[in-house]
Each structure stands twice: as C-alpha cells, then as structure tokens.
Scaffold this active site. Sequence first.
Site, short mmCIF file in Angstrom:
data_model
loop_
_atom_site.label_atom_id
_atom_site.label_comp_id
_atom_site.label_asym_id
_atom_site.label_seq_id
_atom_site.Cartn_x
_atom_site.Cartn_y
_atom_site.Cartn_z
N HIS A 59 0.83 -1.21 0.00
CA HIS A 59 0.00 0.00 0.00
C HIS A 59 0.87 1.26 0.00
CE1 HIS A 59 -3.97 1.87 1.67
NE2 HIS A 59 -3.28 2.78 1.01
N ASN A 93 -4.95 5.94 -7.19
CA ASN A 93 -5.55 7.28 -7.18
C ASN A 93 -4.57 8.34 -7.69
OD1 ASN A 93 -3.97 6.93 -4.87
ND2 ASN A 93 -5.26 8.24 -3.60
N HIS A 233 -5.57 -0.61 5.72
CA HIS A 233 -5.35 0.20 6.94
C HIS A 233 -6.42 0.04 8.02
CE1 HIS A 233 -7.99 2.68 4.52
NE2 HIS A 233 -7.03 3.21 3.80
N ASN A 279 -6.18 9.37 7.01
CA ASN A 279 -7.39 8.59 6.73
C ASN A 279 -7.02 7.11 6.65
OD1 ASN A 279 -9.57 7.27 5.56
ND2 ASN A 279 -9.96 8.83 4.02
N ASP A 306 0.91 2.71 3.75
CA ASP A 306 0.01 3.77 3.27
C ASP A 306 0.80 5.08 3.11
OD1 ASP A 306 -2.21 5.15 2.38
OD2 ASP A 306 -3.23 5.19 4.32
#
EC number: 3.5.2.3
Length: 431
Positions: A59, A93, A233, A279, A306
């Site tokens: 990630h 993204n 996450h 987040n 992340d």
Amino acid sequence: MSKILIRGAKVLGGEPQDVLIDGETIAAVGQDLDAEGAEGAEVVEAAGRVLLPGLVDLHTHLREPGREDSETVLTGTRAAASGGYTAVFAMANTFPVADTAGVVEQVWRLGREHGYCDVQPIGAVTVGLEGRKLAELGAMHESAAGVTVFSDDGKCVDDAVIMRRALEYVKAFGGVVAQHAQEPRLTEGAQMNEGVVSAELGLGGWPAVAEESIIARDVLLAEHVGSRVHICHLSTAGSVEIVRWAKSRGIDVTAEVTPHHLLLTDEMVRTYNPVYKVNPPLRTERDVLALREALADGTIDIVATDHAPHPHEDKDCEWAAAAMGMVGLETALSVVQDTMVDTGLLTWAEVADRMSFAPARIGRASGHGRPVSAGEPANLTLVDTAYRGSVDPAGFASRSRNTPYEGRELPGRVTHTWLRGKATLVDGKLT
C-alpha cells in the site's frame, strides 16, 4: 555482477551466518563461507545486524502520473529502498486514475526504468474511482503490468452490488479487491476519530462503525462469492474482532495495519498539527493496543505503510484545510521495531512474515517474500537494530516531508538493501 559476501548477519534474527550473493541469486548461506566460492567477493561486515528478505509494501502512493509535486516513481522508490523495500504496490488514485491497461503499464515501466525497487501497480476497481462502473479489471490483469490487486483506495467501494461484481470478476484470475473501509455517509465532514478528544476539540468525529460496517459487509460478500478480499489500513478494535470472526469462519480475508496506527493516538490531534491528519484517523490507545495484539497473533496479516506524500503547502495550513496522509516508507521498519519487536510482541522472523512473506503472497509478487536461502533471488535488507536516532525528514529520499515522527527517537536503521543482487542502499546511502 560481482559476488557479495554478507558476513556474520543474524538471518531473520537467528544465529550469525554468512550469506553469499552471486549475481542476482543467493548462492550459499552458512558458516565461514570465505573459502567456499567467495573468492574476490565484496565483503559486507554485518556482525550484530539482522538480515531480512527485502520488504514488500502492499500500500504505497507514488502519485505519478499527475501529482509529481508530491512524489514520483523515482523519488518514491528511492524512499522505498532507503526503508529496506524491494517491492511496492502503487495505489491507483493518480491523475489520470490507474483504471486502464495503459496507465498501469506506464507506472510499471517507470519502476523498471528507475531500478530502486520493483513497482507493481494496483488497478482501480471502478472507473475514475467514482464507484459507479467497474474499471477494465481483466485488461489490467492481462497487461504487461499483470495487475492482481485492485482498490479505489482514498475512496470506499460503498455500493454493495459493485463490490460483489468486483469480487466475482477478480476471482476468475486469482485477484484480490483491497477495500478502503469507510462508509461515506457516516464520515461526512469528519476530521478525526469520534470520541472524547473530538468532543473536547469540537472537530467532526469519524466513528469506528464507519469502518467496521463496511468490513462486516465485505467479508460476507467475499464468503458469498468465494473470493478474496483485503482490508486496507484497519484501525479499530472492533474491526479486529470482525476480521478475527471472519477468519474463524473460513472466509478468505486478509488485513493490514499501518505503522502510524501501531504507535500514534488521537491525543496527538490536540496539537492541531495537520501532520497527524490521516485517513483513517488516529484512534484511541485501546485501539492501538488491540491492533498490536492482532498483528502479533496473525489476525492482521501484514504491515503496510500507506505512504501518502503531500507537498508542504497541503500540510502547512489550518487543520480543516489540510490533506490527509503521512509518508512512511523510510520509517516503517523502525516503528515496527519500536512497537512490536522491542516490546516482545514479534520476533524478527515474524517481522519478515508480516512485512515480506505475507504481503508478497497476498499481492502475488513473484520473486519477493522468498526465504533467505541458496537459490533464491537476492532481495535482501540489512538492519542495524542497535541504532537509535531522531527522525530528520530533511534527509528523506521522498519528495515530501509530512512525517509525524520528526524529532522522535526511533530504533533501528536500514544500512543496506539489495534488489536481485544489486545494491540500492549501501551504509545508509542510496547508490
């Protein structure tokens, strides 16, 4: 390529051994290898240090194409090598979104060109991350990038029908959907974890149930269609219990936790420093302890960074306007040592499982997450576990500096990283 002899390393934290690299492969592992085919080898003195398989991050946000002001494939993979990673999975993204074969191949080729670590693109689940129409899942899988992991990370696939269809589709080729578990209607205007601190600060609360309700739905969907689902996450004690229940039922679910959710709590938000805005949000001490326990007992399968780089202007502003996310590739192993190894919750062999073997297995990363033994690819990282030092983001390889650990003392330092026998990091410096 020349031979490299790593002398006296504690392989996976065990007894000291020598490891001989010949070309792209580990040629031998054992005692006193100097006289066994190691003539002319470059010697790396590794006494007291721990040798691990190259780390794999399931990630990572590399931002390219579209947000090269935050990160590029080059700077992101340099950061990865600095943190001991030999493979990263790049989230979809970007701008444009990685929802076609063309975009995922672009990211994959950039990784190959730069050579600091392998880059495996993650494909979007839905077109434009909009949650309305499935993206070209099959075409991305059949592309040169060979995509096996799909995620709308940053957004939740909140439509149950779309999620079911995605799970059914990827089942055909052994893929997995990685879900960003966030019920959007329960988090409208949310700024931090919903609880005592949010009430005292007057910031919009982000309830744990917004995560837990999506996880509960998705593990049942995965069971219904007989497919794989991965939870990104995971951050709450309740989410741990749902995943634990799902696994006891035989559902094919895996889950990840980030380093920052293993260490930091929502108490940090009292500073109003946007570096702590992320987040999912930082949760309570109770959640942190539950996450550590779940990582130790295997309920949570892996640690994933992340890694979410942002330029200075997106973080140096008032809390409400700040972007969510933290960089993490260069500090992940140190945080895991601090929270899990030095506390006795994990051995180094178990760290190798959570940060290399298991993520490679979930993402089907060929050649990574392999044993440190003869005949295996020489994807390795060497760690000075006795080191302690303060985090200084000025020295990061990442283009961004939004770390929550600036000035914090953390243990451990990656000194060397090898990707298929080629050194990408030597004595803490990128090659």
